[in-house]
Structure formats: structure tokens, C-alpha cells
Motif scaffolding. Structure first.
Motif, mmCIF file in Angstrom:
data_model
loop_
_atom_site.group_PDB
_atom_site.id
_atom_site.type_symbol
_atom_site.label_atom_id
_atom_site.label_comp_id
_atom_site.label_asym_id
_atom_site.label_seq_id
_atom_site.Cartn_x
_atom_site.Cartn_y
_atom_site.Cartn_z
ATOM 1 N N UNK A 184 6.863 -9.005 -11.871
ATOM 2 C CA UNK A 184 6.637 -8.148 -13.037
ATOM 3 C C UNK A 184 7.966 -7.699 -13.639
ATOM 4 N N UNK A 185 8.839 -7.117 -12.838
ATOM 5 C CA UNK A 185 10.080 -6.554 -13.392
ATOM 6 C C UNK A 185 11.311 -7.435 -13.132
ATOM 7 N N UNK A 195 8.462 -2.806 -4.495
ATOM 8 C CA UNK A 195 9.397 -2.729 -5.622
ATOM 9 C C UNK A 195 9.480 -1.300 -6.156
ATOM 10 N N UNK A 196 10.519 -1.049 -6.922
ATOM 11 C CA UNK A 196 10.781 0.236 -7.576
ATOM 12 C C UNK A 196 11.389 1.209 -6.560
ATOM 13 N N UNK A 217 9.641 4.350 -5.105
ATOM 14 C CA UNK A 217 8.450 3.937 -4.348
ATOM 15 C C UNK A 217 8.894 3.361 -2.997
ATOM 16 N N UNK A 253 1.140 3.091 -6.293
ATOM 17 C CA UNK A 253 2.206 3.757 -7.066
ATOM 18 C C UNK A 253 2.865 2.769 -8.024
ATOM 19 N N UNK A 254 3.063 1.541 -7.568
ATOM 20 C CA UNK A 254 3.703 0.529 -8.411
ATOM 21 C C UNK A 254 2.882 0.274 -9.678
ATOM 22 N N UNK A 255 1.590 0.025 -9.515
ATOM 23 C CA UNK A 255 0.761 -0.294 -10.684
ATOM 24 C C UNK A 255 0.527 0.916 -11.571
ATOM 25 N N UNK A 301 2.794 3.208 -12.115
ATOM 26 C CA UNK A 301 4.031 3.271 -12.910
ATOM 27 C C UNK A 301 4.015 2.181 -13.977
ATOM 28 N N UNK A 302 3.485 1.007 -13.618
ATOM 29 C CA UNK A 302 3.369 -0.112 -14.564
ATOM 30 C C UNK A 302 2.534 0.301 -15.780
ATOM 31 N N UNK A 305 4.381 2.490 -18.041
ATOM 32 C CA UNK A 305 5.535 1.781 -18.578
ATOM 33 C C UNK A 305 5.150 0.694 -19.580
ATOM 34 N N UNK A 311 -1.645 -8.850 -16.095
ATOM 35 C CA UNK A 311 -1.271 -8.616 -14.691
ATOM 36 C C UNK A 311 -2.166 -7.577 -14.003
#
Lengths: 236, 236
Positions: free
Chosen positions: A52-53, A67-68, A71, B98-100, B102-103, B106, B137
Motif C-alpha cells: 500500500x505505502x 507497517x507504519x 503501529x 490500526x493500519x487499515x 489509518x488507511x 489517509x 484495497x
């Protein structure tokens, strides 16, 4: 745990990678480190692990990519829970740590990166003003969070210390090339002393890059930014 | 706990406020709700409680203000820990949630807000394309996170369900005024079904605003944005 169970994809110049490395140090986790040269190209493993990033840091633990940076730090805190805690135990203190960490990414990082990529003096000056402005509430937050102790997290380095402290390498570069004191006795006396303590902590000191070496790397950024912009324009 | 111990400053049009309200519903927390009319003015209590961002939601619990919607949801999960869990218990699943989340903030939210404030058709079209792109995604993530169950969080609504589900009210407004199907059988079949389930959940259904009422409110946004820009120019 076998060393190969934990791998970190990083870059020595990245403050966000430093967050993950400090957290791993605090928890005494042995890990394999893979340096990525993101200015040139990205490894297959990075592209596969963070499709994704496509950015570092990526922590790979038992084949799971995380990732991140913030986190990752929380993940490390939760998985290696027998080591010293990184987030405070009290829910309100945790919320406060998370709030100021988000503030740093939102208010400190954008002008910092703007300064480093700036091609004009005016843009640099505007970025410096914004960085200085962002530090004022953080100085106040230090008083509230540290409750008279050495770190935002109390007696030890915690989540918010990591979130801001990771930027000290670049902060010193900016102070040096800009001929300014972003942290100073007048406006940010607590942060100035905190920065000294943070930088000399055993979990941190080996990780903060040498200011001159980082400054040398930083010289390439405005040109790199220009090339990137040209590439993006060509693709549109 | 006395009702007055928990207060939420909110706005009925705000997806971020809805995150806090869903979390409070899941935990069966009784709370006082104060509606803020942010288009007109902000209350003293809001300015005092969130001096940095001056935004809703703010949760005030035992006189402590907690800001930022995802931080509030985590706080609620940690304080009322006897209720159903909002974040998964496994650290890797927590990191993924947490990742998704934030996605979503964003990649989904910026084009959504760009659409709502857009004054030109071209800007609306570009925003729709970005929103559609951001959902691809997320459709894939649903498969991985839900593991065949009804929600991102498994059998119950969890952190990521709340993080994305709070936008369904505005998503439906955009579908209606744009004459499009952002969630559809072709590209996002899982999210389409998930959205139905999410919207009819007892913790959620009373909170999703009526599409026509929200659309009516939305009509004012481009003009409001224009006035705001003019004000900012005048202040510079």
C-alpha cells in the motif's frame, strides 16, 4: 526467539525507522536489519511487505509484515509485554501519548520535511516558523505528561518520547544548516534538557545518526525532490 | 457510573463523532451528548477541551478531555474493558486494524471531503475516481480481516468496522447526488454486503443520519468552503 523471526526493513536516515529500532532496543529484541536505499530503488521484500505505502519501516515478525511506525511501536509493546512498557498503563495517559504523537506527525513533520526539500530561502523560512510554532504546545505538553520526571513517559522513555525523539537527528541538521536553535532556553527549556537526556539513553544513543553525515545526505534532498516532481509531471 | 461523568461533544453530521458514539453504544455507556454547530461557532467547552485542533469529537470523562476519534475509540475500549472488545485481542490483528483505519483516514477521507466541498464538476469527478480507487484495497482487506465472518472484526463490529462504517452516511449521499454506486456488486461485493450488516447493527442503526437530511446539509458545504477560503485569504 530466533533472530530470523524478527526482521526490520529500514533506512538509516529515517526517523520513523528509528522509532521501531528504539522500541526493539527497549524490549531487548534481537532482530535482523535490512537497509533499504529508497532514493534509488525498493527491494522486492519491501514492495511485497508494504504494497500500500511501499515505505519503511516494515517489521516482519513470524512472517507477518507490520507497517507504519507508531503501529509497529504499539505492536512491539504488546508482543514483548514482559519487557519495560512503552505505552503508559493508565488509559488517559495512553490517550494523551497517542494524541501528542499524532500531533507530532501532523504539525512537526510536514514543515520539517518541507524545510529539507525546500529549494527557495522563503520556503525554508516559512518552514522554520511552522516548526517553531509546533514546538510551543509540545513544551507545554512535556510539563503535563512528564509530571516532573525526566521523560514524557515518566522515569523511562515511553511512546511519546520515541515519537518525537526520533526527529532529533534531523532537528540538529536543521539547526546547523539553518544557523538556528529550534530547541532553546527561552522558548523550549524543558524540551532542550529532555533532548539531551533522550539522546544519551542506552536504547537510543547508538541510533541517532551523526549530524554531519545526515546533513551531507540532506544536501541531496532538494534535487531529489525536483527530479521526483518532474517525473510526476511527466506521468500525468 | 453517573451519566454526567461522561460527556461527548459532537455534531450529527460528523463521521468522526459517530465513531465515538458507536463505541459508547457497544460498551453500553450512558453519556451526555452536546451538539456543536461548527459551521456557525464553537462552544467555550469545545475550545477549552480541544485547544489544539478545536474539533469534535471530544469525549470528556471524569473531567479529562480525550480528542481524536480513533484515540477516543481506543480509550473507550480500554476503560470499559468489561464490555465487548472493540480492538482484536491478538497483537497482529490489532496492528492490522490500526493500519487499515489509518488507511481510511489517509486515502478515503480526503477525496470524500474534496467531493463534498467541490465547486467544479471536474474536481468532483477526480474525487470520485480517488474514492473508488481507495475502496479496492479495502475490499481485499475485508477478506483477510473478517476471515469469512460478518465484520472486519469477526462476528461483531470492531475497530476497523467503526473506522470505515462511520462514513456510510456520507457515502450514500455521494452515491445519491453523484448518481453512482461507490459500493457495488462488481468491484466491492464484500463491502456492499458488509455495509448492509453494519448499518442494521443495534449499536449503529440509530446513529446513521437520514440520507436526504444529510444531503440537504451537504448542499451548504461548497459555499461554506468558498467563504472559508476568502476569510483565510483576508487574514493573510
Amino acid at each position: 526467539m530466533a533472530k530470523s523471526d524478527v526482521k526490520l526493513l529500514g533506512a538509516w536516515t529515517s526517523p520513523f525507522v528509528m522509532r521501531a529500532r528504539i522500541a526493539l532496543n527497549i524490549k531487548s529484541v534481537d532482530y535482523e536489519y535490512q537497509e533499504e536505499n529508497w532514493l534509488v530503488s525498493k527491494s522486492e521484500l519491501l514492495l511485497k511487505s508494504n504494497p500500500i505505502h511501499k515505505k519503511v519501516p516494515v517489521l516482519i515478525h513470524a512472517d507477518n509484515p507490520i507497517c507504519e511506525s507508531l503501529i509497529i511501536v504499539q505492536y512491539i509493546d504488546e508482543v514483548w509485554s514482559s519487557g519495560p512498557s512503552i505505552l503508559p498503563s493508565d488509559p488517559y495517559d495512553r490517550a494523551t501519548s497517542r494524541f501528542w504523537s499524532a500531533y507530532i506527525d501532523d504539525k512537526w513533520f510536514p514543515p520539517m520535511i518541507a524545510f529539507l526539500f525546500a529549494q527557495e530561502e522563503d520556503a525554508k523560512k516559512a518552514a522554520i516558523a511552522q516548526m517553531e510554532e509546533s514546538l510551543v504546545p509540545l513544551e507545554e505538553a512535556f510539563g503535563k505528561c512528564s509530571k516532573g520526571k525526566a521523560f514524557f513517559g515518566g522515569d523511562r522513555i515511553g511512546f511519546l518520547d520515541i515519537a518525537f525523539g526520533c526527529f532529533l537527528g534531523w532537528l540538529r541538521v536543521i539547526e546547523k544548516v539553518g544557523g538556528i536553535e529550534l530547541l532553546n532556553e527561552t522558548k523550549t527549556p524543558s524540551l532542550l534538557k529532555w533532548a539531551e537526556r533522550f539522546s544519551s539513553d542506552t536504547a537510543v544513543k547508538e541510533l541517532i545518526p551523526d549530524t554531519d553525515k545526515l546533513a551531507e545526505f540532506g544536501k541531496a534532498l532538494p534535487e531529489f525532490g525536483k527530479a521526483l516532481q518532474a517525473k510526476m509531471r511527466a506521468n500525468n
